[in-house]
Design an enzyme around this catalytic site. Structure first.
Site, short mmCIF file in Angstrom:
data_model
loop_
_atom_site.label_atom_id
_atom_site.label_comp_id
_atom_site.label_asym_id
_atom_site.label_seq_id
_atom_site.Cartn_x
_atom_site.Cartn_y
_atom_site.Cartn_z
N ARG A 50 0.85 -1.20 0.00
CA ARG A 50 0.00 0.00 0.00
C ARG A 50 0.88 1.25 0.00
NH1 ARG A 50 -1.76 1.74 4.61
NH2 ARG A 50 -2.65 -0.22 5.32
N TYR A 103 -14.28 18.92 -15.89
CA TYR A 103 -14.65 17.51 -16.04
C TYR A 103 -15.75 17.19 -15.02
CZ TYR A 103 -14.30 12.47 -15.53
OH TYR A 103 -14.60 11.14 -15.44
N ASP A 175 -5.07 20.08 -14.66
CA ASP A 175 -5.46 18.76 -15.14
C ASP A 175 -5.02 18.70 -16.60
OD1 ASP A 175 -6.77 16.57 -16.25
OD2 ASP A 175 -8.58 16.83 -15.03
N LYS A 200 -6.35 7.67 -19.76
CA LYS A 200 -6.60 8.23 -21.08
C LYS A 200 -5.35 8.12 -21.95
CE LYS A 200 -10.43 9.17 -18.91
NZ LYS A 200 -10.70 10.46 -18.29
C1 LIG Z 1 -11.28 10.93 -17.05
C2 LIG Z 1 -10.87 12.25 -16.51
C3 LIG Z 1 -10.63 12.44 -15.13
C4 LIG Z 1 -10.88 11.34 -14.11
O1 LIG Z 1 -10.00 10.28 -14.25
P1 LIG Z 1 -10.41 8.74 -13.91
O2 LIG Z 1 -9.17 8.00 -14.25
O3 LIG Z 1 -11.59 8.39 -14.75
O4 LIG Z 1 -10.76 8.71 -12.46
C5 LIG Z 1 -10.18 13.68 -14.71
N1 LIG Z 1 -10.02 14.70 -15.58
C6 LIG Z 1 -10.24 14.56 -16.90
C7 LIG Z 1 -10.04 15.73 -17.81
C8 LIG Z 1 -10.69 13.34 -17.40
O5 LIG Z 1 -10.93 13.22 -18.72
#
Ligand SMILES: *Cc1c(COP(=O)(O)O)cnc(C)c1O
Length: 384
Positions: A50, A103, A175, A200
């Protein structure tokens, strides 16, 4: 020696295994690590998985190098990373600024989880620096920025937002999920922390969920490490391993995503069923100039507003054959979705609600002629 992006993607944190010579980072599944005496750990200081795991460490070193930060921490998802970061940065009574088209999951975390604990927030159009200045309060601890935004592809000037944020004594979180570190490096532009959903583009193959934080602030890393371990928001080693494998090809994939998205956007602009194309690579896009300044290229995400409204948008989503109707983005395969009823349901009825005639495309790396033909056919079918 300062190394290039792809050299880091393939080698940073990924030296051949010192015991076996394995060229590829081993997938360490062990949940615990032998000690040579009570509290005497071996190389790497591993105790319990962890707290730390060698496959995770390799991914973290790679991601830090890709973003040009001193350290990175990997999480079980992008939201897991956001949650730990906000637990560290804000307390009840504190205020944060979020993008007016954040988001959906970020909005839900702030609005439904943090706000009931007494954290205040203001949604702001971060493309408007005066609006940002007006929203700041003495209690503002964080400005949360996304650029390009999901799903409207809005662009914020990271360096300008960083200046205003620093003057206010707050911290800037960017982000960087949509751009990926190959196209944009927010730390170099003044951001304090970069956040990724590695699910992503970094993972890139739609086979692992993960998140990451990258920063050059060592004290912040100590706090993040403590909180991550305390709340248990950790990724599994196989997801880390898949993400690290995906990251190796990030640059070549991103170039192809950009090539294909540019061609798709050009076709969509000329199609009569499309009222508007949202893509910062288009010369007349409101974010084009700033995007050209701070991004290497314009990315693989394209959104469109259909002239035929909600019904045409839903019909188009159901009519593609190469583009798969699904949530998520950034994988090698092309995806299509209706944000209003899929990824961004959580903002319905709020100030962040998205138009119901909006369709979002994650343009993959297939043959672009097939993608264009598929979209053209789907638009024709959606608008008869
Ligand atoms: C998908 C996404 C998130 C969240 O990420 P997860 O891996 O789905 O928890 C945050 N910010 C953006 C811009 C995203 O596209």
């Amino acid at each position: 020696m300062v190394r290039g992006f792809s050299t880091n993607a393939i080698h940073a944190g990924q030296e051949p295994d010192p015991t076996t010579g394995a060229v590829i980072t081993p997938l360490h599944l062990s949940s615990t690590f032998a000690q040579d005496g009570v509290g005497v750990t071996r190389a790497g200081d591993y105790e319990y998985a962890r707290s730390a795991n060698p496959t995770r460490t390799a991914l973290q070193e790679c991601l830090a190098a890709l973003e040009g930060g001193r350290q990175a921490r990997a999480f079980g998802s992008g939201m897991g990373a956001s949650d730990v970061l906000l637990r560290v940065l804000v307390r009840p009574g504190d205020h944060l600024v979020i993008p007016h088209d954040a988001y959906g999951g970020t909005f839900r975390l702030v609005d439904k989880v943090l706000a009931p604990w007494g954290v205040e927030y203001t949604p702001v159009d971060l493309a408007d620096i005066d609006a940002l200045r007006a929203a700041l309060r003495p209690t503002t601890r964080v400005v949360w920025c996304e650029t390009p935004t999901n799903p409207l592809l809005g662009i914020a000037d990271i360096a300008a937002v960083a200046d205003v944020t620093r003057q206010a004594g707050a911290r800037l979180v960017v982000d960087n999920t949509f751009a990926s570190p190959y196209l944009q490096q927010p730390l170099a532009l003044g951001a304090d922390v970069v956040l990724h959903s590695t699910t992503k583009y970094i993972g890139g193959h739609s086979d692992a969920v993960g998140g990451a934080l990258v920063t050059s602030d060592d004290e912040l890393v100590e706090q993040l490490t403590f909180t991550q371990n305390a709340v248990g928001s950790v990724p599994g080693p196989f997801d880390n391993w898949l993400t690290l494998r995906g990251a190796k090809t990030l640059a070549v994939r991103m170039d192809r995503h950009c090539d294909n998205a540019e061609r798709v956007a050009e076709m969509l602009v000329r199609h009569p069923a499309v009222a508007r194309v949202l893509y910062p690579g288009l010369p007349d896009d409101p974010g084009h100039e700033v995007a050209a300044k701070q991004m290497r290229r314009f990315g693989g995400m394209v959104s469109i507003i259909l002239a035929g409204g909600r019904e045409a948008a839903l019909r188009m989503c159901a009519a593609t054959e190469v583009f798969t109707l699904a949530e998520s983005l950034g994988g090698v395969e092309s995806l299509i979705e209706h944000p209003g009823q899929m990824t961004h349901m959580s903002v319905a009825g709020s100030a962040l609600e998205v138009p119901d005639s909006l369709v979002r495309l994650s343009v993959g790396i297939e043959d672009v002629e097939d993608l264009i033909e598929d979209l053209r056919t789907a638009l024709d079918r959606a608008t008869v």
